[in-house]
Scaffold this motif. Structure first.
Motif, mmCIF file in Angstrom:
data_model
loop_
_atom_site.group_PDB
_atom_site.id
_atom_site.type_symbol
_atom_site.label_atom_id
_atom_site.label_comp_id
_atom_site.label_asym_id
_atom_site.label_seq_id
_atom_site.Cartn_x
_atom_site.Cartn_y
_atom_site.Cartn_z
ATOM 1 N N ASN A 121 0.660 -1.047 -0.226
ATOM 2 C CA ASN A 121 0.076 0.050 0.141
ATOM 3 C C ASN A 121 0.857 1.326 0.025
ATOM 4 N N GLY A 122 1.773 1.456 -0.777
ATOM 5 C CA GLY A 122 2.734 2.450 -1.018
ATOM 6 C C GLY A 122 3.651 2.535 -0.147
ATOM 7 N N SER A 123 4.068 1.754 1.154
ATOM 8 C CA SER A 123 4.946 1.698 2.101
ATOM 9 C C SER A 123 5.891 0.287 1.800
ATOM 10 N N TYR A 124 6.615 0.035 2.665
ATOM 11 C CA TYR A 124 7.242 -1.176 2.735
ATOM 12 C C TYR A 124 7.456 -1.842 3.874
ATOM 13 N N GLU A 125 7.082 -3.054 3.962
ATOM 14 C CA GLU A 125 7.093 -3.780 5.227
ATOM 15 C C GLU A 125 8.577 -4.411 5.345
ATOM 16 N N ILE A 126 9.282 -4.237 6.447
ATOM 17 C CA ILE A 126 10.540 -5.008 6.744
ATOM 18 C C ILE A 126 10.075 -6.258 7.645
ATOM 19 N N ILE A 127 10.763 -7.200 7.004
ATOM 20 C CA ILE A 127 10.725 -8.708 7.775
ATOM 21 C C ILE A 127 11.932 -9.296 8.083
ATOM 22 N N HIS A 128 12.106 -9.755 9.311
ATOM 23 C CA HIS A 128 13.492 -10.387 9.658
ATOM 24 C C HIS A 128 13.112 -11.986 9.795
ATOM 25 N N THR A 129 13.844 -12.735 9.079
ATOM 26 C CA THR A 129 13.807 -14.087 8.999
ATOM 27 C C THR A 129 14.987 -14.928 9.618
ATOM 28 N N TYR A 130 15.272 -15.406 10.788
ATOM 29 C CA TYR A 130 16.057 -16.280 11.286
ATOM 30 C C TYR A 130 16.106 -17.660 11.297
ATOM 31 N N GLU A 131 17.064 -18.414 10.768
ATOM 32 C CA GLU A 131 17.096 -19.647 10.518
ATOM 33 C C GLU A 131 18.268 -20.318 11.346
ATOM 34 N N LEU A 132 18.368 -21.735 11.879
ATOM 35 C CA LEU A 132 19.317 -22.210 12.352
ATOM 36 C C LEU A 132 18.987 -23.575 11.790
ATOM 37 N N ASN A 133 20.324 -24.041 11.265
ATOM 38 C CA ASN A 133 19.971 -25.345 10.607
ATOM 39 C C ASN A 133 21.298 -26.155 10.760
ATOM 40 N N GLY A 134 20.949 -27.625 10.665
ATOM 41 C CA GLY A 134 22.167 -28.597 10.897
ATOM 42 C C GLY A 134 21.499 -29.560 10.406
ATOM 43 N N THR A 135 22.808 -30.687 10.572
ATOM 44 C CA THR A 135 22.612 -32.140 10.326
ATOM 45 C C THR A 135 23.067 -32.976 11.348
ATOM 46 N N SER A 136 23.689 -32.335 12.388
ATOM 47 C CA SER A 136 24.051 -33.192 13.572
ATOM 48 C C SER A 136 22.828 -33.171 14.619
ATOM 49 N N THR A 137 22.180 -34.083 15.008
ATOM 50 C CA THR A 137 21.109 -34.088 15.981
ATOM 51 C C THR A 137 21.740 -33.935 17.441
ATOM 52 N N GLN A 138 22.981 -34.220 17.633
ATOM 53 C CA GLN A 138 23.484 -34.077 18.948
ATOM 54 C C GLN A 138 23.773 -32.483 19.345
ATOM 55 N N ALA A 139 23.865 -31.623 18.182
ATOM 56 C CA ALA A 139 24.000 -30.095 18.680
ATOM 57 C C ALA A 139 22.669 -29.764 19.125
ATOM 58 N N LEU A 140 21.653 -30.183 18.869
ATOM 59 C CA LEU A 140 20.343 -29.778 19.701
ATOM 60 C C LEU A 140 20.141 -30.016 21.122
ATOM 61 N N GLY A 141 20.939 -31.057 21.657
ATOM 62 C CA GLY A 141 21.062 -31.288 23.100
ATOM 63 C C GLY A 141 21.906 -30.186 23.843
ATOM 64 N N GLU A 142 22.550 -29.548 23.132
ATOM 65 C CA GLU A 142 23.793 -28.611 23.780
ATOM 66 C C GLU A 142 22.824 -27.407 24.395
ATOM 67 N N ARG A 143 23.051 -27.130 25.671
ATOM 68 C CA ARG A 143 22.553 -25.763 26.049
ATOM 69 C C ARG A 143 22.924 -24.632 25.675
ATOM 70 N N GLU A 144 24.060 -24.321 24.788
ATOM 71 C CA GLU A 144 24.476 -23.182 24.398
ATOM 72 C C GLU A 144 23.455 -23.027 23.063
ATOM 73 N N LEU A 145 22.904 -24.068 22.509
ATOM 74 C CA LEU A 145 22.094 -23.850 21.422
ATOM 75 C C LEU A 145 20.861 -22.988 21.708
ATOM 76 N N HIS A 146 20.371 -23.666 22.740
ATOM 77 C CA HIS A 146 19.113 -23.101 23.496
ATOM 78 C C HIS A 146 19.577 -21.636 23.875
ATOM 79 N N GLU A 147 20.551 -21.150 24.412
ATOM 80 C CA GLU A 147 20.619 -19.756 24.767
ATOM 81 C C GLU A 147 20.590 -19.096 23.524
#
Length: 256
Positions: A121-147
Motif C-alpha cells: 500500500n505504498g509503503s514497504y514492510e520489513i521482515i526478519h527471518t532467522y534460521e538455525l540449520n544443521g545435520t548433527s542431532t547432537q547439537a540440539l541437545g547442547e544448552r548453548e544452542l538453547h541460549e
C-alpha cells in the motif's frame, strides 16, 4: 531470637525464589526446542535417517518509505555481523533483501538472518527471518544452542515469533521396517506425537497430514481449526531412494 528467625526465613525465601527462577529459565530453554526434540525421538524410534533439521523465527519490523530507509535499517545491524558472511543487497521491483550467514562450532550447523522489504500500500514492510540449520542431532541437545536461540530472538527483534521447527529424514528402501501405506505411517506418527488429525492430503506417492497437539504452545488456524503439526511422506521416484519424511511445527516451512 525473632530477628534471627526473620533473617533465617528471609534467607530461605531467597533460596527458594532463586531456585524457582532457575527452574523457570531452564523450562523456557526446554520449551524452545521441545517440539523438535520430540520429532527427533520419533525419528530414532522409527529408524529414520535424519538428513537436516531447521529452527526458524519470522517477524515483521514495521514499515518504511523507500530504499534509503531499508539501507539504513541494514546498516544499523552491521555491527552485529562482525564474524558473519553478509551478502550484497538485492533490489528488484518485487522486494529488497540481504542475508547474513555464520557457521557455528557444532558440526554442520549454521545460522542465517534474512532481511526483506515488500511493497504494501505504498509503503514497504520489513521482515526478519532467522534460521538455525544443521545435520548433527547432537547439537540440539547442547544448552548453548538453547541460549543462542534466545539471544538471537532479542538481538533481531523476534520476541513475538513462534519457533518453527522442522526435521527432514529418510527411511531407506532396504530397511527391515515393514511398511504400511504412506497414510498409515503418517497417522501413526501423528498419534505418537500426541496430536489429533485436522486435515489430510492423500496421493499415490505423497501424503500430508495436519494435526493439533494441545500441549504445544504455538499454533496457526486453518479452515477454522488450530494446527501445530504437519507430517509429509513422499515415496521415492526411483528404485533405492526410499521414503522422505518431513515433519514440521506448527507447519512445514520449506518445499516438500
Amino acid at each position: 531470637m525473632n530477628m534471627v528467625r526473620t533473617i533465617f526465613f528471609g534467607f530461605i525465601f531467597i533460596i527458594l525464589g532463586y531456585s524457582y527462577l532457575q527452574a523457570t529459565i531452564s523450562h523456557a530453554h526446554n520449551n524452545n526446542l521441545s517440539e523438535i526434540e520430540s520429532i527427533l525421538e520419533l525419528a530414532h524410534h522409527e529408524e529414520l535417517i535424519v538428513q537436516e533439521w531447521q529452527l526458524r523465527m519470522r517477524e515483521g519490523q514495521g514499515q518504511i518509505k523507500g530504499q534509503d530507509a531499508f539501507l539504513q535499517h541494514v546498516h544499523n545491524l552491521n555491527n552485529q555481523f562482525t564474524d558473519w558472511d553478509v551478502s550484497d543487497v538485492h533490489m528488484s521491483e518485487a522486494e529488497w533483501s540481504v542475508s547474513a550467514t555464520r557457521s557455528l562450532n557444532q558440526d554442520d550447523c549454521f545460522e542465517r538472518l534474512s532481511i526483506y522489504a515488500y511493497e504494501q500500500n505504498g509503503s514497504y514492510e520489513i521482515i526478519h527471518t532467522y534460521e538455525l540449520n544443521g545435520t548433527s542431532t547432537q547439537a540440539l541437545g547442547e544448552r548453548e544452542l538453547h541460549e543462542l536461540l534466545e539471544e538471537r530472538r532479542t538481538l533481531f527483534s523476534l520476541q513475538d515469533s513462534p519457533v518453527y521447527s522442522q526435521v527432514t529424514s529418510v527411511r531407506a528402501e532396504d530397511s527391515e521396517y515393514v511398511e504400511p501405506s504412506l497414510m498409515e505411517q503418517a497417522r501413526a506418527m501423528i498419534s505418537t506425537l500426541g496430536a489429533k488429525e485436522i486435515e489430510s492430503l492423500n496421493e499415490e506417492t505423497f501424503v500430508s497430514v495436519s494435526a493439533y497437539n494441545d500441549v504445544w504452545t504455538d499454533a496457526i488456524v486453518t479452515n477454522g481449526n488450530k494446527m501445530n503439526l504437519q507430517v509429509a511422506l513422499r515415496s521415492g521416484d526411483t528404485m533405492g531412494s526410499g521414503t522422505t519424511v518431513t515433519i514440521g511445527t506448527p507447519i512445514i516451512t520449506t518445499e516438500y
